[in-house]
Scaffold this active site. Structure first.
Site, PDB file in Angstrom:
ATOM      1  N   ARG A 162       0.837  -1.218   0.000  1.00  0.00           N
ATOM      2  CA  ARG A 162       0.000   0.000   0.000  1.00  0.00           C
ATOM      3  C   ARG A 162       0.864   1.256   0.000  1.00  0.00           C
ATOM      4  O   ARG A 162       0.588   2.222   0.715  1.00  0.00           O
ATOM      5  CB  ARG A 162      -0.963   0.020   1.200  1.00  0.00           C
ATOM      6  CG  ARG A 162      -1.898  -1.131   1.284  1.00  0.00           C
ATOM      7  CD  ARG A 162      -2.931  -1.166   0.143  1.00  0.00           C
ATOM      8  NE  ARG A 162      -3.663  -2.409   0.203  1.00  0.00           N
ATOM      9  CZ  ARG A 162      -3.250  -3.531  -0.399  1.00  0.00           C
ATOM     10  NH1 ARG A 162      -2.157  -3.554  -1.134  1.00  0.00           N
ATOM     11  NH2 ARG A 162      -3.954  -4.635  -0.290  1.00  0.00           N
ATOM     12  N   SER A 212     -10.847  -1.385   3.832  1.00  0.00           N
ATOM     13  CA  SER A 212     -10.087  -1.575   5.077  1.00  0.00           C
ATOM     14  C   SER A 212      -9.662  -0.214   5.624  1.00  0.00           C
ATOM     15  O   SER A 212      -9.059   0.582   4.906  1.00  0.00           O
ATOM     16  CB  SER A 212      -8.821  -2.399   4.813  1.00  0.00           C
ATOM     17  OG  SER A 212      -9.189  -3.672   4.363  1.00  0.00           O
ATOM     18  N   GLU A 282      -5.321   3.241   6.638  1.00  0.00           N
ATOM     19  CA  GLU A 282      -5.171   3.143   5.178  1.00  0.00           C
ATOM     20  C   GLU A 282      -6.004   4.271   4.539  1.00  0.00           C
ATOM     21  O   GLU A 282      -5.653   4.795   3.484  1.00  0.00           O
ATOM     22  CB  GLU A 282      -5.666   1.762   4.698  1.00  0.00           C
ATOM     23  CG  GLU A 282      -5.406   1.544   3.222  1.00  0.00           C
ATOM     24  CD  GLU A 282      -5.618   0.097   2.795  1.00  0.00           C
ATOM     25  OE1 GLU A 282      -5.234  -0.837   3.546  1.00  0.00           O
ATOM     26  OE2 GLU A 282      -6.177  -0.099   1.703  1.00  0.00           O
TER      27      GLU A 282
END
Ligand SMILES: Cc1cc2nc3c(=O)[nH]c(=O)nc-3n(C[C@H](O)[C@H](O)[C@H](O)COP(=O)(O)OP(=O)(O)OC[C@H]3O[C@@H](n4cnc5c(N)ncnc54)[C@H](O)[C@@H]3O)c2cc1C
Length: 287
Positions: A162, A212, A282
């Site tokens: 990520r 998420s 995130e």
């Protein structure tokens, strides 16, 4: 200006979490040249700006955004030639997966059901079910901070979990080329259906969210840690830790951006106090 631009626009309807205040400008370029024009225009004007895709991994605060939001969602243009799929930054990941399917290319099935654009996916190095966009990215055309168009290969983008170079350096993705393996159409379709079924059964897709809420901490699963701390169903205002998947923060219909931000902080603090593991959001909060 020769691109579609709206003024004083409430951002909540444009964001998958359905929260956030007003933006001074919302620019919606349709082509590469309109995107470049929009960036040059706001840069020269000295206006604060951000380029976004589907806003499926970010929220704007309730105070809104005192500048220009340049959304690429009207920029579409998938094509396939010589084994390579070319996408514009505003193409969705699901349409990228469908293009791969149409051309019997395997490996991009994981993209199916991630509700973001190619631009957001390269920025975030989006991934799921063992796949990551970085594994398929060959090269991209970017506009840099000097208004120059440059081409960068995958190995120049510092992809990690990520993570990408786009997070530390101003590089706006315009278009990208992707590779995938030759495969059997029926198997590719079956895998896409299977992954979509998994999403539907495990994720609270009936509520607005950003997917998420936290990155996966090394050696753990964020959702399991959150559940272990008794936070499943915990809410602040209209923001709630999903009962279906504790890794998701959902909007029950009445959440403000402040509720979401407070809940992100509360969950991270509680998990740290109880387990010693620091969760990193995130979801990006844009100010
Ligand atoms: C229900 C649900 C499920 C999800 N599942 C997954 C999943 O399985 N895996 C996963 O990785 N993510 C998942 N996500 C999160 C999200 O969809 C991805 O991170 C997606 O890649 C974000 O794309 P976007 O277009 O919405 O980006 P945005 O949220 O609009 O932007 C994200 C970041 O990318 C930057 N950006 C956007 N476009 C460009 C561009 N052209 N050039 C440079 N920077 C740009 C923005 O400035 C911002 O910082 C999920 C979200 C939801 C709501």
């Amino acid at each position: 200006m020769n691109f579609n631009c709206k003024e004083n626009i409430k951002m909540a309807p444009y964001c998958s979490m359905k929260v956030g205040g007003f933006a001074k400008y919302l620019a919606l370029p349709k082509t590469e040249s309109e995107l470049v024009d929009a960036l040059r225009y706001f840069r020269e004007k000295g206006e604060k700006y951000i380029v976004v895709g589907n806003c499926s991994n970010l929220i704007f605060t309730d105070d809104g955004y005192d500048g220009a939001i340049i959304a690429t969602t009207d920029m579409k243009g998938l094509s396939f030639e010589n084994g390579i799929i070319t996408a514009l930054c505003g193409d969705t990941l699901s349409s990228l997966a469908r293009t791969a399917l149409d051309n019997s290319l395997a490996g991009l099935e994981f993209c199916y059901g991630i509700p973001g654009t190619v631009g957001g996916a390269v920025f975030m190095n989006a991934g799921a079910y063992g796949g990551e966009i970085s594994e398929h990215f060959i090269r991209g055309r970017f506009l840099n901070a000097n208004n120059e168009i440059i081409v960068l290969n995958g190995d120049e983008l510092e992809f990690g979990y990520r993570k990408s170079r786009l997070m530390r350096e101003e590089l706006i993705l315009i278009s990208a080329e992707f590779k995938a393996e030759n495969g059997e159409k029926s198997e590719i379709r079956a895998k896409m259906d299977e992954l979509m079924q998994k999403r539907k059964s495990k994720q609270p897709l009936e509520f607005p969210s950003c997917g998420s809420a936290f990155k996966r901490p090394e050696g753990y699963f964020a959702g399991a840690l959150i559940e272990q701390c008794g936070l499943k169903g915990y809410s602040i205002g209209g923001a709630r830790v999903s009962e279906k998947h504790a890794g998701f923060i959902i909007n029950d219909g009445n959440a403000t951006a402040t509720d979401v931000i407070k809940l992100l902080e509360y969950v991270a603090e509680t998990v740290f106090k109880n387990t010693g593991v620091m969760l990193e959001p995130e979801i990006r909060v844009i100010i």
